[in-house]
Scaffold this motif. Structure first.
Motif, PDB file in Angstrom:
ATOM      1  N   VAL A   9      36.455  42.834  48.245  1.00 31.88           N
ATOM      2  CA  VAL A   9      38.082  41.792  48.625  1.00 31.88           C
ATOM      3  C   VAL A   9      38.669  42.002  47.337  1.00 31.88           C
ATOM      4  O   VAL A   9      37.983  41.946  46.055  1.00 31.88           O
ATOM      5  N   PRO A  10      39.950  41.697  47.727  1.00 32.78           N
ATOM      6  CA  PRO A  10      40.967  42.053  46.547  1.00 32.78           C
ATOM      7  C   PRO A  10      41.042  40.774  45.417  1.00 32.78           C
ATOM      8  O   PRO A  10      41.699  39.834  46.219  1.00 32.78           O
ATOM      9  N   ILE A  11      40.214  40.286  45.116  1.00 31.85           N
ATOM     10  CA  ILE A  11      39.809  39.601  43.732  1.00 31.85           C
ATOM     11  C   ILE A  11      40.376  40.475  42.246  1.00 31.85           C
ATOM     12  O   ILE A  11      39.533  41.814  42.416  1.00 31.85           O
ATOM     13  N   PHE A  12      41.542  40.362  41.668  1.00 32.24           N
ATOM     14  CA  PHE A  12      41.350  40.887  40.205  1.00 32.24           C
ATOM     15  C   PHE A  12      41.519  39.546  38.635  1.00 32.24           C
ATOM     16  O   PHE A  12      42.183  38.624  39.930  1.00 32.24           O
ATOM     17  N   GLY A  13      40.700  40.120  38.469  1.00 33.10           N
ATOM     18  CA  GLY A  13      40.833  39.274  36.687  1.00 33.10           C
ATOM     19  C   GLY A  13      41.056  39.669  35.680  1.00 33.10           C
ATOM     20  O   GLY A  13      40.789  41.269  35.471  1.00 33.10           O
ATOM     21  N   LYS A  14      41.562  39.112  34.860  1.00 29.28           N
ATOM     22  CA  LYS A  14      42.728  39.104  34.138  1.00 29.28           C
ATOM     23  C   LYS A  14      41.891  38.462  32.962  1.00 29.28           C
ATOM     24  O   LYS A  14      42.023  37.797  32.516  1.00 29.28           O
ATOM     25  N   GLU A  15      40.857  39.084  32.082  1.00 31.70           N
ATOM     26  CA  GLU A  15      40.216  39.236  30.477  1.00 31.70           C
ATOM     27  C   GLU A  15      41.488  38.071  29.695  1.00 31.70           C
ATOM     28  O   GLU A  15      41.971  39.738  29.278  1.00 31.70           O
ATOM     29  N   ILE A  16      40.888  37.735  29.230  1.00 33.10           N
ATOM     30  CA  ILE A  16      42.432  37.389  28.757  1.00 33.10           C
ATOM     31  C   ILE A  16      41.220  36.900  27.231  1.00 33.10           C
ATOM     32  O   ILE A  16      40.033  35.765  27.504  1.00 33.10           O
ATOM     33  N   PHE A  17      41.849  37.419  25.996  1.00 31.11           N
ATOM     34  CA  PHE A  17      41.103  36.965  24.891  1.00 31.11           C
ATOM     35  C   PHE A  17      41.545  36.251  23.785  1.00 31.11           C
ATOM     36  O   PHE A  17      42.537  35.863  24.046  1.00 31.11           O
ATOM     37  N   GLU A  18      40.823  35.769  22.755  1.00 32.63           N
ATOM     38  CA  GLU A  18      41.157  34.793  21.638  1.00 32.63           C
ATOM     39  C   GLU A  18      42.483  34.800  21.262  1.00 32.63           C
ATOM     40  O   GLU A  18      43.367  33.678  20.406  1.00 32.63           O
ATOM     41  N   ASP A  19      42.706  36.210  21.148  1.00 30.22           N
ATOM     42  CA  ASP A  19      43.997  36.154  20.125  1.00 30.22           C
ATOM     43  C   ASP A  19      45.654  36.467  21.473  1.00 30.22           C
ATOM     44  O   ASP A  19      46.501  36.578  20.809  1.00 30.22           O
TER      45      ASP A  19
ATOM     46  N   ILE B  53      38.169  34.828  25.998  1.00 28.96           N
ATOM     47  CA  ILE B  53      37.803  33.531  26.087  1.00 28.96           C
ATOM     48  C   ILE B  53      38.157  32.488  27.882  1.00 28.96           C
ATOM     49  O   ILE B  53      37.704  31.629  27.834  1.00 28.96           O
ATOM     50  N   ALA B  54      38.729  33.801  28.622  1.00 32.45           N
ATOM     51  CA  ALA B  54      38.438  33.120  30.061  1.00 32.45           C
ATOM     52  C   ALA B  54      39.279  34.434  31.148  1.00 32.45           C
ATOM     53  O   ALA B  54      39.386  35.732  29.752  1.00 32.45           O
ATOM     54  N   ILE B  55      38.995  34.444  32.225  1.00 29.17           N
ATOM     55  CA  ILE B  55      39.020  34.841  33.081  1.00 29.17           C
ATOM     56  C   ILE B  55      40.235  34.185  34.077  1.00 29.17           C
ATOM     57  O   ILE B  55      40.542  33.536  33.987  1.00 29.17           O
ATOM     58  N   GLN B  56      41.989  34.784  34.350  1.00 29.14           N
ATOM     59  CA  GLN B  56      42.788  34.699  35.683  1.00 29.14           C
ATOM     60  C   GLN B  56      42.453  35.636  36.549  1.00 29.14           C
ATOM     61  O   GLN B  56      42.671  36.527  36.411  1.00 29.14           O
ATOM     62  N   PHE B  57      41.797  35.019  36.968  1.00 28.69           N
ATOM     63  CA  PHE B  57      41.533  35.539  38.608  1.00 28.69           C
ATOM     64  C   PHE B  57      43.345  35.553  40.217  1.00 28.69           C
ATOM     65  O   PHE B  57      43.605  34.396  40.175  1.00 28.69           O
TER      66      PHE B  57
END
Length: 149
Positions: A129-139, A55-59
């Motif tokens: 480039v040090p960019i990290f994405g945390k995939e956020i799930f619906e749960d 549902i989102a990514i936290q960068f």
């Protein structure tokens, strides 16, 4: 303070608004030596992994190092491809699916240089480039994103 180099900021909190993109493009109509523009827009996809929707990514960004790497990549590509200008914005923080998280806009006297430069810039940024994405799930669970080639 002439002679001082203006520091460019490549990161912004949250999604990149369509108005930001439109404004950047519209400012270039005054530059008469430009013959081509190339744009890349990265959007957060609603992928499904292990039966759960993203549902989102936290960068998360290592700001100082990321800023330096973005500037280095930008400057190198401007020189190699003889660009008129290049603009980069990447989101940090939370970006929902369907929203823009990455904007690259390059201008050149000729289309091939603009096309090649934009593609190279996107690929180098994703790899260097040090960019990290945390995939956020619906749960509300999450996992760290792995970039694909």
């Amino acid at each position: 303070m002439s002679g001082e180099k203006k520091e460019r900021l490549f990161f912004q909190e949250g999604a990149i608004a369509p108005e930001t993109i439109a404004s950047s493009i519209s400012h270039h109509s005054k530059k008469k030596n430009i013959g081509a523009h190339q744009i890349f827009l990265g959007q957060v996809r609603e992928d499904e992994k292990n039966g759960k929707k993203i549902i989102a990514i936290q960068f998360d960004v290592y700001d100082e190092m990321a800023q330096k790497e973005m500037e280095k990549i930008r400057e190198e590509i401007i020189v190699v491809h003889k660009l008129t200008c290049a603009h980069i914005i990447h989101s940090k923080g939370m970006v929902n699916t369907g929203e823009i998280c990455f904007f690259v806009f390059v201008s050149s006297p000729h289309r091939k240089a603009a096309t090649d430069a934009c593609s190279e810039m996107v690929e180098r940024i994703k790899k260097e480039v040090p960019i990290f994405g945390k995939e956020i799930f619906e749960d509300e669970t999450h996992q760290w994103k792995k970039n694909k080639d």
